[in-house]
Write a protein that holds these residues in place. Structure first.
Motif: not given
Length: 488
Positions: A453-476
């Motif tokens: 990721l470049g510096m300008s992408e690090r606050e809201r990276p493309k695909g980041g929100k969906a990735w975290v949702k899948r990761a949290r689903g795996l934890q569940h």
């Protein structure tokens, strides 16, 4: 298990990420013998859940029985992984052992000369004690205490002292300049070292300002300034020439109106600026603050203590306050003779190895914000098994309820989440139906994707929100598996 309920508890931290450092308000850990018996990689089941999540990178976990200290089930438990904010669980143990659960930080107002007829014949010093939770309203209490004593004038200077803890300009240099969860840290901190930038449309233009908003008081800030720019990118730009913290913001990015907390790089002057305004409201006119290089000597006119450390840590764990973690971790390291933030994280790593008997942990900070920190799932869970019960760590963690078919089960999770770009972690204590107590650590990370990721992408990276949702689903899903298999 109701996945929506569980995910709601985990994802609540994401909704407040922009305010992650802003909650709007000793027990010595005892090592327990634990035998980390090697657990076999489960065939199917858990491995299938990991594959179905399609996270890329690596997912590792370890599940321990709390009573026996044996590892029950694991996937790649010895691999070093980024802990993200689950590092705060280790920081809590570290701080409790070295400071004590009842430890309090103190902020003082000190007169260097005698006080006669409402006049201080000397300097007035706002002296920080490292309190990470001091707010504008807390400073107002100190100003009111001076007014109650009849202090109305200062012959000398108004100084601020933040030397109780060493200063760092930012927690992690790899973060964007403008994110509020990466501020400076020192011995005199205010509002988690963030200033509130506000904007409101007025016709074709905007009214903008900086304030130190709290529940009761909203003083304007003078040492931080903001102006608007006609550029598209970057949205925020920072400069500190001339003694001010100057921000310029893209006019095109503002919309109708709103506010955002921006990081402060000179927290001692920021606190002094706000205190000066509050003191003026209480009838005490002060000159502009100056930084004191030495600890002040004199008469304490007013003092404000923080909450007990265990309450501070409970709020830190709930809101994942990075500045709090760095402050309490550094204060603990000072008890071990460490005087620099760069050494404090590694010192905690060494302490953990000796205290809990785990290997390979490497912390670069106390908050988990730095992406270079590493600890394995086995080491994290082992530390919680061996040190957590004596420190009552589970009581400091957020409780997440478990339901199945709409019925609340006698199964409870007390856990700490951790999130960085393409990194998701969860660690804590799990009581299964039937009462069996377990400890777990789950780490997922696609480090290559994060590093790209470049510096300008690090606050809201493309695909980041969906990735975290899948990761949290795996934890569940993993915890749901454990609730079914290990409830006896």
């Amino acid at each position: 298990m109701d996945r929506r309920l569980f995910l709601g508890g985990l994802l609540s931290g994401l909704a407040t990420r922009g305010r992650a450092d802003a909650p709007l308000t000793s027990v010595r850990p005892v090592a327990r013998p634990a035998t980390a018996a090697r657990a076999a990689v489960p065939a199917g089941g858990a491995a299938d859940l990991v594959a179905e999540a399609k996270l890329g990178g690596r997912t590792c976990y370890a599940l321990f029985d709390l009573k026996s200290g044996e590892m029950i089930e694991a996937i790649d438990p010895g691999r070093p992984m980024p802990p993200a904010s689950t590092a705060k669980a280790i920081t809590s143990l570290y701080a409790l052992e070295h400071l004590g659960a009842g430890y309090r930080f103190a902020t003082r107002v000190i007169a260097t000369g005698p006080v006669q007829g409402g006049k201080v014949a000397g300097d007035l010093v706002l002296a920080g004690g490292g309190d990470p939770t001091l707010t504008t309203d807390g400073l107002a209490e100190l100003a009111a205490a001076l007014a109650k004593q009849g202090v109305r004038e200062v012959e000398g200077r108004f100084r601020v002292w933040g030397g109780a803890l060493p200063y760092i300009r930012e927690i992690d240099r790899d973060q964007p300049e403008w994110v509020g969860y990466n501020p400076a840290v020192g011995g005199l901190n205010l509002n988690f070292n963030r200033v509130n930038f506000t904007w409101k449309r007025q016709g074709k233009d905007y009214a903008v300002g900086m304030n130190a908003e709290d529940r009761r008081f909203v003083p304007q800030v003078n040492v931080a300034r903001v102006s608007l720019s006609e550029r598209d990118l970057p949205v925020y730009a920072y400069d500190e020439k001339g003694g001010f913290e100057d921000w310029s913001v893209s006019r095109q990015a503002l919309g109708g109106g709103g506010s955002r907390w921006l990081p402060v790089r000179h927290p001692d002057l920021y606190a002094g600026d706000v205190f000066r305004t509050l003191a003026a409201g209480a009838g005490l006119k002060l000159p502009a603050p100056e930084v004191a290089s030495r600890a002040p000597q004199g008469r304490v006119l007013a003092e404000r203590g923080s909450d007990d450390l265990d309450d501070i840590l409970r709020q830190m764990m709930r809101y994942s306050t990075n500045m709090t973690a760095e402050t309490v971790g550094m204060a603990a390291s000072q008890r071990r003779g460490v005087t620099r933030h760069a050494v404090s994280g590694p010192e905690m790593s060494a302490w953990l190895g000796g205290r809990a008997g785990v290997k390979g942990a490497r912390f670069v900070d106390h908050s988990g914000l730095g992406g270079a920190s590493r600890i394995s799932a086995e080491a994290m869970a082992s530390a919680l098994v061996r040190l957590g019960p004596g420190a009552r760590l589970a009581t400091l963690m957020k409780e997440i309820g478990v339901e199945e078919d709409g019925v609340r089960l006698p199964a409870t999770v007390h856990a700490k989440t951790g999130t960085l770009n393409f990194v998701s972690a969860l660690t804590g204590y799990f009581t299964a139906p039937g009462g069996r107590q377990m400890v777990f650590a789950i780490f997922s990370a696609d480090v290559d994707r994060r590093d790209a990721l470049g510096m300008s992408e690090r606050e809201r990276p493309k695909g980041g929100k969906a990735w975290v949702k899948r990761a949290r689903g795996l934890q569940h899903d993993l915890i749901g598996r454990w609730a079914s298999l290990y409830s006896a």
